[in-house]
Write a protein that holds these residues in place. Structure first.
Motif, PDB file in Angstrom:
ATOM      1  N   TYR A 171       0.815  -1.219   0.000  1.00 54.91           N
ATOM      2  CA  TYR A 171       0.000   0.000   0.000  1.00 54.91           C
ATOM      3  C   TYR A 171       0.850   1.271   0.000  1.00 54.91           C
ATOM      4  CZ  TYR A 171      -4.044  -2.935   1.038  1.00 54.91           C
ATOM      5  OH  TYR A 171      -5.046  -3.882   0.976  1.00 54.91           O
ATOM      6  N   SER A 172       2.146   1.135  -0.232  1.00 56.20           N
ATOM      7  CA  SER A 172       3.013   2.309  -0.245  1.00 56.20           C
ATOM      8  C   SER A 172       2.834   3.089  -1.552  1.00 56.20           C
ATOM      9  CB  SER A 172       4.479   1.887  -0.095  1.00 56.20           C
ATOM     10  OG  SER A 172       4.950   1.306  -1.306  1.00 56.20           O
ATOM     11  N   THR A 173       3.491   4.222  -1.639  1.00 61.36           N
ATOM     12  CA  THR A 173       3.436   5.032  -2.856  1.00 61.36           C
ATOM     13  C   THR A 173       4.731   4.920  -3.663  1.00 61.36           C
ATOM     14  OG1 THR A 173       4.165   6.959  -1.578  1.00 61.36           O
ATOM     15  CG2 THR A 173       1.783   6.685  -1.908  1.00 61.36           C
ATOM     16  N   SER A 174       5.413   3.803  -3.523  1.00 63.86           N
ATOM     17  CA  SER A 174       6.617   3.577  -4.309  1.00 63.86           C
ATOM     18  C   SER A 174       6.233   3.454  -5.787  1.00 63.86           C
ATOM     19  CB  SER A 174       7.319   2.297  -3.851  1.00 63.86           C
ATOM     20  OG  SER A 174       6.546   1.161  -4.197  1.00 63.86           O
ATOM     21  N   PRO A 175       7.142   3.768  -6.693  1.00 60.72           N
ATOM     22  CA  PRO A 175       6.826   3.707  -8.131  1.00 60.72           C
ATOM     23  C   PRO A 175       6.269   2.353  -8.590  1.00 60.72           C
ATOM     24  CG  PRO A 175       8.896   4.862  -7.793  1.00 60.72           C
ATOM     25  CD  PRO A 175       8.494   4.306  -6.453  1.00 60.72           C
ATOM     26  N   LEU A 176       6.873   1.260  -8.135  1.00 62.20           N
ATOM     27  CA  LEU A 176       6.412  -0.057  -8.561  1.00 62.20           C
ATOM     28  C   LEU A 176       5.047  -0.405  -7.971  1.00 62.20           C
ATOM     29  CD1 LEU A 176       9.643  -2.269  -8.522  1.00 62.20           C
ATOM     30  CD2 LEU A 176       8.268  -1.611 -10.513  1.00 62.20           C
ATOM     31  N   SER A 177       4.822   0.005  -6.724  1.00 62.72           N
ATOM     32  CA  SER A 177       3.529  -0.246  -6.086  1.00 62.72           C
ATOM     33  C   SER A 177       2.417   0.502  -6.813  1.00 62.72           C
ATOM     34  CB  SER A 177       3.580   0.181  -4.621  1.00 62.72           C
ATOM     35  OG  SER A 177       2.309   0.073  -4.031  1.00 62.72           O
TER      36      SER A 177
ATOM     37  N   LYS B 253      -2.068   0.910 -10.817  1.00 64.72           N
ATOM     38  CA  LYS B 253      -2.598   1.468 -12.063  1.00 64.72           C
ATOM     39  C   LYS B 253      -2.947   0.369 -13.058  1.00 64.72           C
ATOM     40  CE  LYS B 253      -0.264   5.930 -11.625  1.00 64.72           C
ATOM     41  NZ  LYS B 253       0.878   6.785 -12.088  1.00 64.72           N
ATOM     42  N   ALA B 254      -2.134  -0.685 -13.074  1.00 63.48           N
ATOM     43  CA  ALA B 254      -2.440  -1.824 -13.947  1.00 63.48           C
ATOM     44  C   ALA B 254      -3.762  -2.466 -13.518  1.00 63.48           C
ATOM     45  CB  ALA B 254      -1.309  -2.853 -13.897  1.00 63.48           C
ATOM     46  N   CYS B 255      -3.973  -2.567 -12.204  1.00 60.90           N
ATOM     47  CA  CYS B 255      -5.226  -3.120 -11.675  1.00 60.90           C
ATOM     48  C   CYS B 255      -6.407  -2.218 -12.025  1.00 60.90           C
ATOM     49  CB  CYS B 255      -5.130  -3.293 -10.158  1.00 60.90           C
ATOM     50  SG  CYS B 255      -4.030  -4.618  -9.623  1.00 60.90           S
ATOM     51  N   TRP B 256      -6.180  -0.884 -11.961  1.00 61.69           N
ATOM     52  CA  TRP B 256      -7.278   0.031 -12.311  1.00 61.69           C
ATOM     53  C   TRP B 256      -7.647  -0.124 -13.774  1.00 61.69           C
ATOM     54  CZ3 TRP B 256      -8.118   3.784 -15.946  1.00 61.69           C
ATOM     55  CH2 TRP B 256      -9.320   4.491 -15.804  1.00 61.69           C
ATOM     56  N   TRP B 257      -6.678  -0.202 -14.659  1.00 62.17           N
ATOM     57  CA  TRP B 257      -6.969  -0.389 -16.074  1.00 62.17           C
ATOM     58  C   TRP B 257      -7.710  -1.699 -16.313  1.00 62.17           C
ATOM     59  CZ3 TRP B 257      -7.571   2.643 -19.955  1.00 62.17           C
ATOM     60  CH2 TRP B 257      -6.902   3.862 -20.002  1.00 62.17           C
TER      61      TRP B 257
ATOM     62  N   ALA C 279      -5.525  -3.227  -4.486  1.00 65.33           N
ATOM     63  CA  ALA C 279      -4.939  -2.912  -5.798  1.00 65.33           C
ATOM     64  C   ALA C 279      -3.487  -3.391  -5.844  1.00 65.33           C
ATOM     65  CB  ALA C 279      -5.021  -1.415  -6.056  1.00 65.33           C
ATOM     66  N   GLY C 280      -3.337  -4.682  -6.048  1.00 66.49           N
ATOM     67  CA  GLY C 280      -2.017  -5.296  -6.068  1.00 66.49           C
ATOM     68  C   GLY C 280      -2.047  -6.614  -5.332  1.00 66.49           C
ATOM     69  N   GLY C 281      -0.897  -7.062  -4.887  1.00 67.35           N
ATOM     70  CA  GLY C 281      -0.844  -8.324  -4.158  1.00 67.35           C
ATOM     71  C   GLY C 281      -1.351  -9.471  -5.007  1.00 67.35           C
ATOM     72  N   GLN C 282      -2.082 -10.382  -4.365  1.00 67.95           N
ATOM     73  CA  GLN C 282      -2.598 -11.562  -5.050  1.00 67.95           C
ATOM     74  C   GLN C 282      -3.473 -11.229  -6.252  1.00 67.95           C
ATOM     75  OE1 GLN C 282      -0.442 -13.776  -3.679  1.00 67.95           O
ATOM     76  NE2 GLN C 282      -2.081 -15.269  -3.751  1.00 67.95           N
ATOM     77  N   SER C 283      -4.055 -10.037  -6.254  1.00 69.52           N
ATOM     78  CA  SER C 283      -4.945  -9.634  -7.342  1.00 69.52           C
ATOM     79  C   SER C 283      -4.249  -9.680  -8.697  1.00 69.52           C
ATOM     80  CB  SER C 283      -5.470  -8.218  -7.098  1.00 69.52           C
ATOM     81  OG  SER C 283      -6.105  -8.113  -5.842  1.00 69.52           O
TER      82      SER C 283
END
Length: 255
Positions: free
Chosen positions: A93-99, A104-108, A155-159
């Motif tokens: 849940y950080s704001t690092s570039p990769l996170s 953003k990939a999940c949002w798309w 938005a990330g992780g296992q998703s």
């Protein structure tokens, strides 16, 4: 505030400002409009000639191939650079570039499910009402809710695994639709439709095993999300299996 990784009850503040994410009202309205179109569309088209959408469908389907390929690339590269695990991957849940890139990939991926509602409209405009099955409407209508919850809370992780596999399947699927839209003379090259359905079934089985594994092992990812995906995949496996049986096995028996 960092969301409780096991309860999934706190929104992801990174994605809240993004289009259609903050409130479920917008997605619910889209869903209601979709159901109205499914109900009213065939009635409005009943005494009208079907629309010729050949050129539009070719452009649309291959554009969806491009979008799916882009998302697939983002899921592959970002998960690789982030050293994601295929067995257990908590959400960063950080704001690092990769996170943020993964989010953003999940949002798309979520937004692509909104775009895909257009598939139903094209069936209606072309008077292909036989394609408006319960499976089609159920799958398209519910995916936007499932992935709204995904982008809202995880938005990330296992998703990423669902997005990774599904975008690959959609590259194949929309390639098939794009080729089919070119014209009847392409049918001799589209003998693999049956295997496309098999591929769709295989992805749901993969999701079932993937979420099931995480439900019964210790993994710092919301059990509620895994349980939701697991139960949803059970319904899709049943519906797609029935479609496969009716479309291929039962017809073969009748012949």
């Amino acid at each position: 505030m960092v969301p409780d990784s096991k309860l999934c009850n706190v929104p992801d503040k990174r994605t809240d400002p993004w289009l259609l994410v903050y409130s479920p009202v917008s997605v619910a309205l889209i869903f209601l409009v979709y159901l109205c179109v499914v109900w009213a569309g065939p009635r409005l088209m009943k005494h009208r000639e079907p629309f010729d959408l050949k050129v539009f469908l070719i452009v649309y389907n291959f554009a969806m191939v491009g979008l799916s390929a882009h998302m697939f690339y983002e899921f592959v590269v970002t998960s690789w650079l982030s050293n994601y695990s295929f067995l257990c991957q908590p959400v960063d849940y950080s704001t690092s570039p990769l996170s943020l890139r993964m989010a953003k990939a999940c949002w798309w991926f979520f937004f692509s499910k909104v775009i895909e509602l257009a598939d139903t409209i094209f069936f209606i405009l072309r008077k292909k009402n036989s394609q408006l099955t319960f499976l089609h409407v159920y799958h398209h209508g519910t995916m936007i809710f499932n992935w709204w919850a995904g982008i809202k809370y995880v938005a990330g992780g296992q998703s990423f695994f669902i997005g990774l596999v599904n975008t690959f399947v959609h590259i194949v699927m929309y390639s098939y639709y794009g080729l089919a839209a070119i014209g009847p003379h392409m049918q001799k090259y589209l003998w693999w439709k049956r295997y496309l359905t098999s591929l769709q079934l295989l992805q749901f089985l993969l999701f079932l095993f993937h979420t099931g594994y995480n439900l019964f092992t210790e993994c710092d990812f919301p059990d509620s999300m895994n349980a939701s995906v697991f139960s949803y995949c059970v319904t899709l496996i049943i519906l797609f299996s029935n479609f496969y049986y009716q479309s291929y096995l039962n017809k073969k028996k009748q012949k």
